[in-house]
Enzyme design. Structure first.
Site, PDB file in Angstrom:
ATOM      1  CB  THR A   1      36.921  45.837  46.609  1.00 29.28           C
ATOM      2  OG1 THR A   1      36.527  46.926  47.437  1.00 29.28           O
ATOM      3  CG2 THR A   1      36.319  44.551  47.129  1.00 29.28           C
ATOM      4  CG  ASP A   2      41.327  46.807  42.506  1.00 27.00           C
ATOM      5  OD1 ASP A   2      42.122  46.899  43.465  1.00 27.00           O
ATOM      6  OD2 ASP A   2      41.480  45.989  41.576  1.00 27.00           O
ATOM      7  CB  ALA A   3      38.935  52.654  42.371  1.00 19.03           C
TER       8      ALA A   3
ATOM      9  CB  VAL B   1      35.329  46.637  43.094  1.00 17.26           C
ATOM     10  CG1 VAL B   1      34.843  45.229  43.396  1.00 17.26           C
ATOM     11  CG2 VAL B   1      36.347  46.624  41.962  1.00 17.26           C
TER      12      VAL B   1
END
Length: 107
Positions: free
Chosen positions: A52-54, A56
């Protein structure tokens, strides 16, 4: 050696994604592995099902790890949650077959 599957949920606002990054920024995986190291007194590597991205959030992120001892799941979950920051929570842990892989076994 037993393999365990973790189901994790988190609020990602304070993290730079789920998986460890080479630049040393704070990630979910780093926090989970730090709690595992404290609990087991061993350096344990986790494999997450995906990234998951920053910032999220996740409600059912799956990860697995190998550990050479057995434990009571409810006590393990309580202990992990006591060691993790409030925005990360282990919801479930279960022993799985050795051929289980958090990424490759995802459906």
């Amino acid at each position: 050696m037993a393999r365990y599957k973790l189901e994790i949920e988190y609020i990602g606002t304070n993290f730079q994604g789920s998986q460890t990054q080479p630049n040393g920024v704070l990630t979910i995986q780093d926090e989970v592995e730090k709690a595992l190291r404290t609990l087991t007194k061993q350096k344990i590597k986790t494999i997450f099902s995906g990234r998951t991205d920053a910032g999220v959030n996740a409600k059912g992120q799956v990860a697995h790890f190998d550990y050479d001892e057995t434990f009571v799941a409810s006590k393990f979950i309580n202990s992990m949650n006591g060691l993790l920051p409030n925005d990360i929570s282990v919801k479930n842990v279960e022993e799985v077959p050795q051929d289980f892989h958090a990424q490759k076994s995802a459906i």
